[in-house]
Design a protein around this motif. Structure first.
Motif, mmCIF file in Angstrom:
data_model
loop_
_atom_site.group_PDB
_atom_site.id
_atom_site.type_symbol
_atom_site.label_atom_id
_atom_site.label_comp_id
_atom_site.label_asym_id
_atom_site.label_seq_id
_atom_site.Cartn_x
_atom_site.Cartn_y
_atom_site.Cartn_z
ATOM 1 N N PHE A 98 0.839 -1.200 0.000
ATOM 2 C CA PHE A 98 0.000 0.000 0.000
ATOM 3 C C PHE A 98 0.874 1.251 0.000
ATOM 4 N N HIS A 99 1.866 1.294 0.892
ATOM 5 C CA HIS A 99 2.763 2.451 0.965
ATOM 6 C C HIS A 99 3.525 2.649 -0.346
ATOM 7 N N LEU A 100 3.989 1.568 -0.936
ATOM 8 C CA LEU A 100 4.740 1.657 -2.184
ATOM 9 C C LEU A 100 3.902 2.312 -3.278
ATOM 10 N N ILE A 101 2.680 1.839 -3.457
ATOM 11 C CA ILE A 101 1.802 2.392 -4.496
ATOM 12 C C ILE A 101 1.369 3.809 -4.126
ATOM 13 N N GLN A 102 1.026 4.041 -2.877
ATOM 14 C CA GLN A 102 0.580 5.370 -2.441
ATOM 15 C C GLN A 102 1.663 6.417 -2.674
ATOM 16 N N ASP A 103 2.903 6.080 -2.354
ATOM 17 C CA ASP A 103 3.996 7.042 -2.530
ATOM 18 C C ASP A 103 4.215 7.393 -3.997
ATOM 19 N N ALA A 104 4.000 6.432 -4.875
ATOM 20 C CA ALA A 104 4.201 6.669 -6.304
ATOM 21 C C ALA A 104 2.995 7.347 -6.945
ATOM 22 N N GLU A 105 1.816 7.102 -6.422
ATOM 23 C CA GLU A 105 0.582 7.585 -7.043
ATOM 24 C C GLU A 105 -0.247 8.408 -6.061
ATOM 25 N N SER A 106 -1.178 7.730 -5.387
ATOM 26 C CA SER A 106 -2.046 8.396 -4.419
ATOM 27 C C SER A 106 -2.690 7.342 -3.524
ATOM 28 N N LEU A 107 -3.323 7.821 -2.484
ATOM 29 C CA LEU A 107 -4.055 6.952 -1.567
ATOM 30 C C LEU A 107 -5.138 6.170 -2.309
ATOM 31 N N TYR A 108 -5.869 6.857 -3.172
ATOM 32 C CA TYR A 108 -6.983 6.228 -3.892
ATOM 33 C C TYR A 108 -6.485 5.197 -4.893
ATOM 34 N N THR A 109 -5.360 5.493 -5.540
ATOM 35 C CA THR A 109 -4.785 4.541 -6.481
ATOM 36 C C THR A 109 -4.300 3.297 -5.747
ATOM 37 N N ALA A 110 -3.691 3.481 -4.586
ATOM 38 C CA ALA A 110 -3.203 2.342 -3.809
ATOM 39 C C ALA A 110 -4.355 1.414 -3.440
#
Length: 132
Positions: free
Chosen positions: A81-93
């Motif tokens: 979750f953190h990996l995707i959120q950092d690259a994109e956004s909370l909603y994308t994660a």
């Protein structure tokens, strides 16, 4: 170009390391609370293979703690979750974790985490961050 010189691989490698550091520094209660807040109690329970989703609230409050295999699944989900959120956004994660993923035979990453295939999910997450 070697992986060490590939800017995308460097990006996901640094992001994965950052996500790992943040995840290991959190208590189980903090992890349960974060996932409950961002994925909901039912999805968080599904990750941990729980039948009673209310148990997640007890973990989040520190009243109880998950079994080791449940904690392992929660930590894996949080790290991705953190990996995707950092690259994109909370909603994308959130969407990435619950949606079908072609790199995982069209299974949702959360389902694959529940099966204990953490490495497969992390590989797919890193590929996503790298633009693949």
């Amino acid at each position: 170009m070697s992986a060490a010189n590939d800017p995308a691989a460097v990006r996901s490698g640094e992001a994965a390391l950052s996500a790992h550091r943040r995840t290991v520094s959190m208590s189980t209660a903090d992890i349960a609370r974060f996932l409950q807040d961002h994925l909901g109690q039912r999805l968080t329970a599904r990750i941990a293979n729980l039948r009673d989703h209310r148990q997640v609230g007890k973990w989040a409050s520190g009243e109880n703690t998950p079994r080791p295999e449940g904690e392992e699944r929660l930590r894996a989900a949080l790290q991705v979750f953190h990996l995707i959120q950092d690259a994109e956004s909370l909603y994308t994660a959130r969407a990435w974790l619950i949606g079908m993923n072609p790199q995982l035979d069209d299974q949702a990453p959360l389902t694959v985490i529940t099966e204990g295939r953490y490495r497969d999910v992390m590989t797919a997450a890193r590929a996503y961050v790298d633009g693949g």
